[in-house]
Design a protein around this motif. Structure first.
Motif, PDB file in Angstrom:
ATOM      1  N   LYS A   7       0.891  -1.182  -0.032  1.00 56.10           N
ATOM      2  CA  LYS A   7      -0.046   0.038  -0.164  1.00 56.10           C
ATOM      3  C   LYS A   7       0.948   1.355   0.020  1.00 56.10           C
ATOM      4  CE  LYS A   7      -2.204  -0.694   3.900  1.00 56.10           C
ATOM      5  NZ  LYS A   7      -3.347  -0.710   4.714  1.00 56.10           N
ATOM      6  N   SER A   8       0.351   2.380  -0.589  1.00 56.21           N
ATOM      7  CA  SER A   8       1.135   3.453  -0.366  1.00 56.21           C
ATOM      8  C   SER A   8       0.253   4.789  -0.180  1.00 56.21           C
ATOM      9  CB  SER A   8       2.063   3.616  -1.779  1.00 56.21           C
ATOM     10  OG  SER A   8       0.830   4.031  -2.795  1.00 56.21           O
ATOM     11  N   ASP A   9       0.823   5.628   0.388  1.00 55.44           N
ATOM     12  CA  ASP A   9       0.096   7.019   0.796  1.00 55.44           C
ATOM     13  C   ASP A   9       0.971   7.885  -0.034  1.00 55.44           C
ATOM     14  OD1 ASP A   9      -1.347   9.027   1.833  1.00 55.44           O
ATOM     15  OD2 ASP A   9      -0.509   9.076   3.717  1.00 55.44           O
ATOM     16  N   PRO A  10       0.043   8.588  -0.854  1.00 54.64           N
ATOM     17  CA  PRO A  10      -1.035   8.450  -1.488  1.00 54.64           C
ATOM     18  C   PRO A  10      -1.118   7.193  -2.649  1.00 54.64           C
ATOM     19  CG  PRO A  10      -0.042  10.232  -3.146  1.00 54.64           C
ATOM     20  CD  PRO A  10       0.837   9.786  -1.772  1.00 54.64           C
ATOM     21  N   ALA A  11      -2.268   6.554  -2.761  1.00 52.54           N
ATOM     22  CA  ALA A  11      -2.420   5.404  -3.522  1.00 52.54           C
ATOM     23  C   ALA A  11      -2.201   5.827  -5.002  1.00 52.54           C
ATOM     24  CB  ALA A  11      -3.853   4.890  -3.003  1.00 52.54           C
ATOM     25  N   ILE A  51       7.389  -1.563  -8.881  1.00 54.51           N
ATOM     26  CA  ILE A  51       8.235  -2.264  -9.812  1.00 54.51           C
ATOM     27  C   ILE A  51       9.082  -3.359  -8.981  1.00 54.51           C
ATOM     28  CG2 ILE A  51      10.360  -2.149 -11.561  1.00 54.51           C
ATOM     29  CD1 ILE A  51       7.784  -0.439 -12.495  1.00 54.51           C
ATOM     30  N   LEU A  52       8.788  -4.601  -9.294  1.00 55.76           N
ATOM     31  CA  LEU A  52       9.328  -5.577  -8.327  1.00 55.76           C
ATOM     32  C   LEU A  52      10.579  -6.150  -9.419  1.00 55.76           C
ATOM     33  CD1 LEU A  52       9.468  -7.790  -6.161  1.00 55.76           C
ATOM     34  CD2 LEU A  52       8.005  -9.079  -7.489  1.00 55.76           C
ATOM     35  N   ASN A  53      11.608  -6.157  -8.720  1.00 60.17           N
ATOM     36  CA  ASN A  53      12.882  -6.551  -9.413  1.00 60.17           C
ATOM     37  C   ASN A  53      13.078  -6.175 -10.924  1.00 60.17           C
ATOM     38  OD1 ASN A  53      13.405  -8.023  -7.008  1.00 60.17           O
ATOM     39  ND2 ASN A  53      12.310  -9.809  -7.770  1.00 60.17           N
ATOM     40  N   GLY A  54      12.499  -5.009 -11.252  1.00 53.49           N
ATOM     41  CA  GLY A  54      12.661  -4.474 -12.403  1.00 53.49           C
ATOM     42  C   GLY A  54      11.680  -4.537 -13.392  1.00 53.49           C
ATOM     43  N   TYR A  55      10.412  -5.280 -12.876  1.00 54.25           N
ATOM     44  CA  TYR A  55       9.343  -5.585 -13.639  1.00 54.25           C
ATOM     45  C   TYR A  55       8.151  -4.837 -13.085  1.00 54.25           C
ATOM     46  CZ  TYR A  55      12.281  -9.079 -15.989  1.00 54.25           C
ATOM     47  OH  TYR A  55      13.176  -9.525 -16.667  1.00 54.25           O
ATOM     48  N   PHE A  56       7.187  -4.145 -14.014  1.00 55.72           N
ATOM     49  CA  PHE A  56       6.093  -3.557 -13.466  1.00 55.72           C
ATOM     50  C   PHE A  56       5.015  -4.516 -13.077  1.00 55.72           C
ATOM     51  CE2 PHE A  56       1.634  -1.960 -14.374  1.00 55.72           C
ATOM     52  CZ  PHE A  56       1.623  -0.973 -13.533  1.00 55.72           C
ATOM     53  N   VAL A  57       4.450  -4.456 -11.943  1.00 57.88           N
ATOM     54  CA  VAL A  57       3.477  -5.594 -11.296  1.00 57.88           C
ATOM     55  C   VAL A  57       2.127  -4.775 -11.008  1.00 57.88           C
ATOM     56  CG1 VAL A  57       5.171  -7.137 -10.497  1.00 57.88           C
ATOM     57  CG2 VAL A  57       4.450  -4.993  -8.839  1.00 57.88           C
ATOM     58  N   GLY A  58       2.073  -3.446 -11.105  1.00 56.94           N
ATOM     59  CA  GLY A  58       0.685  -2.924 -10.846  1.00 56.94           C
ATOM     60  C   GLY A  58       1.131  -1.581 -10.014  1.00 56.94           C
ATOM     61  N   LYS A  59      -0.301  -1.112  -9.730  1.00 57.69           N
ATOM     62  CA  LYS A  59      -0.231   0.255  -9.013  1.00 57.69           C
ATOM     63  C   LYS A  59      -0.868  -0.184  -7.472  1.00 57.69           C
ATOM     64  CE  LYS A  59      -0.497   3.505 -12.552  1.00 57.69           C
ATOM     65  NZ  LYS A  59      -0.966   4.519 -13.044  1.00 57.69           N
ATOM     66  N   THR A  60      -0.691   0.661  -6.620  1.00 51.95           N
ATOM     67  CA  THR A  60      -0.779   0.365  -5.264  1.00 51.95           C
ATOM     68  C   THR A  60      -2.314   0.675  -5.086  1.00 51.95           C
ATOM     69  OG1 THR A  60      -0.202   2.820  -4.486  1.00 51.95           O
ATOM     70  CG2 THR A  60       1.423   0.767  -4.097  1.00 51.95           C
ATOM     71  N   PRO A  61      -3.007  -0.054  -4.247  1.00 52.55           N
ATOM     72  CA  PRO A  61      -2.757  -1.138  -3.494  1.00 52.55           C
ATOM     73  C   PRO A  61      -2.665  -2.495  -4.605  1.00 52.55           C
ATOM     74  CG  PRO A  61      -4.938  -0.666  -3.136  1.00 52.55           C
ATOM     75  CD  PRO A  61      -4.496   0.418  -3.915  1.00 52.55           C
ATOM     76  N   VAL A  62      -1.545  -3.242  -4.224  1.00 53.85           N
ATOM     77  CA  VAL A  62      -1.276  -4.244  -4.979  1.00 53.85           C
ATOM     78  C   VAL A  62      -0.726  -5.611  -4.206  1.00 53.85           C
ATOM     79  CG1 VAL A  62       0.910  -3.647  -5.779  1.00 53.85           C
ATOM     80  CG2 VAL A  62      -0.459  -4.946  -7.255  1.00 53.85           C
ATOM     81  N   GLY A 122       7.256  -8.369   6.438  1.00 53.67           N
ATOM     82  CA  GLY A 122       6.048  -9.016   6.700  1.00 53.67           C
ATOM     83  C   GLY A 122       5.066  -9.329   5.733  1.00 53.67           C
ATOM     84  N   LYS A 123       3.889  -9.569   5.947  1.00 57.59           N
ATOM     85  CA  LYS A 123       2.975  -9.931   4.951  1.00 57.59           C
ATOM     86  C   LYS A 123       2.033  -8.459   4.310  1.00 57.59           C
ATOM     87  CE  LYS A 123       1.390 -14.209   6.639  1.00 57.59           C
ATOM     88  NZ  LYS A 123       0.365 -15.103   6.656  1.00 57.59           N
ATOM     89  N   GLU A 124       2.580  -7.271   4.800  1.00 61.23           N
ATOM     90  CA  GLU A 124       2.052  -5.840   4.301  1.00 61.23           C
ATOM     91  C   GLU A 124       2.976  -4.973   4.530  1.00 61.23           C
ATOM     92  OE1 GLU A 124      -2.250  -5.251   5.095  1.00 61.23           O
ATOM     93  OE2 GLU A 124      -1.355  -3.200   6.007  1.00 61.23           O
ATOM     94  N   ILE A 125       3.153  -4.168   3.504  1.00 62.15           N
ATOM     95  CA  ILE A 125       3.895  -2.886   3.388  1.00 62.15           C
ATOM     96  C   ILE A 125       3.236  -1.889   3.132  1.00 62.15           C
ATOM     97  CG2 ILE A 125       6.015  -1.865   2.608  1.00 62.15           C
ATOM     98  CD1 ILE A 125       6.932  -4.642   1.745  1.00 62.15           C
ATOM     99  N   GLU A 126       3.218  -0.580   4.005  1.00 63.79           N
ATOM    100  CA  GLU A 126       2.835   0.476   3.703  1.00 63.79           C
ATOM    101  C   GLU A 126       3.955   1.592   3.583  1.00 63.79           C
ATOM    102  OE1 GLU A 126      -1.042   3.622   4.822  1.00 63.79           O
ATOM    103  OE2 GLU A 126      -0.714   1.666   6.071  1.00 63.79           O
ATOM    104  N   VAL A 127       4.116   2.382   2.406  1.00 64.70           N
ATOM    105  CA  VAL A 127       4.956   3.253   2.104  1.00 64.70           C
ATOM    106  C   VAL A 127       4.408   4.593   1.984  1.00 64.70           C
ATOM    107  CG1 VAL A 127       6.564   3.886   0.413  1.00 64.70           C
ATOM    108  CG2 VAL A 127       6.094   1.521   0.693  1.00 64.70           C
ATOM    109  N   LYS A 128       4.738   5.603   2.946  1.00 61.42           N
ATOM    110  CA  LYS A 128       4.496   7.086   2.755  1.00 61.42           C
ATOM    111  C   LYS A 128       5.420   7.647   1.804  1.00 61.42           C
ATOM    112  CE  LYS A 128       2.653  11.020   4.659  1.00 61.42           C
ATOM    113  NZ  LYS A 128       1.522  11.569   4.042  1.00 61.42           N
ATOM    114  N   LEU A 129       4.803   8.237   0.424  1.00 57.82           N
ATOM    115  CA  LEU A 129       5.487   8.911  -0.363  1.00 57.82           C
ATOM    116  C   LEU A 129       5.903  10.311  -0.047  1.00 57.82           C
ATOM    117  CD1 LEU A 129       3.847   7.061  -3.641  1.00 57.82           C
ATOM    118  CD2 LEU A 129       5.728   6.601  -2.417  1.00 57.82           C
ATOM    119  N   GLU A 130       7.217  10.741  -0.226  1.00 54.96           N
ATOM    120  CA  GLU A 130       7.466  11.996  -0.045  1.00 54.96           C
ATOM    121  C   GLU A 130       7.082  13.168  -1.198  1.00 54.96           C
ATOM    122  OE1 GLU A 130      11.475  12.862   1.733  1.00 54.96           O
ATOM    123  OE2 GLU A 130      11.346  10.749   2.541  1.00 54.96           O
ATOM    124  N   LYS A 131       6.792  14.259  -0.943  1.00 45.87           N
ATOM    125  CA  LYS A 131       6.331  15.047  -2.327  1.00 45.87           C
ATOM    126  C   LYS A 131       7.836  15.449  -2.700  1.00 45.87           C
ATOM    127  CE  LYS A 131       2.072  16.986  -1.485  1.00 45.87           C
ATOM    128  NZ  LYS A 131       1.164  17.247  -2.550  1.00 45.87           N
TER     129      LYS A 131
END
Length: 88
Positions: free
Chosen positions: A27-31, A36-47, A77-86
């Motif tokens: 998850k990310s804030d903002p969503a 990108i996982l290991n160099g490959y696009f896997v989607g947009k948060t939440p994913v 863990g099973k969930e990661i939440e990332v706060k993006l900086e402007k």
């Protein structure tokens, strides 16, 4: 009987060889950040992503107007939440 023994042996050995897959929810804030996982696009948060814990894994999150963040997934863990900086 012999075929059953061979089948059981193959089944037992495959558990040692198969990857240790783990599901991680990102998850990310903002969503809506690109993941990108290991160099490959896997989607947009939440994913939800699957990783092989026996390998080195990292994700990169980016969204227009925010700084890109790179995170190593070792021991997470099973969930990661990332706060993006402007991005100024």
């Amino acid at each position: 009987m012999k075929n059953l023994v061979i089948l059981l042996l193959i089944s037992a050995l495959s558990s040692f060889v198969s990857p240790a897959m783990k599901t991680v929810f990102i998850k990310s804030d903002p969503a809506g950040a690109e993941v990108i996982l290991n160099g490959y696009f896997v989607g947009k948060t939440p994913v939800e992503i699957k990783i092989d814990e026996k390998q080195y894994n990292f994700i990169s999150l980016s969204k227009s107007g925010y700084k890109r963040q790179r995170i190593e997934l070792k021991g997470v863990g099973k969930e990661i939440e990332v706060k993006l900086e402007k991005d100024l």
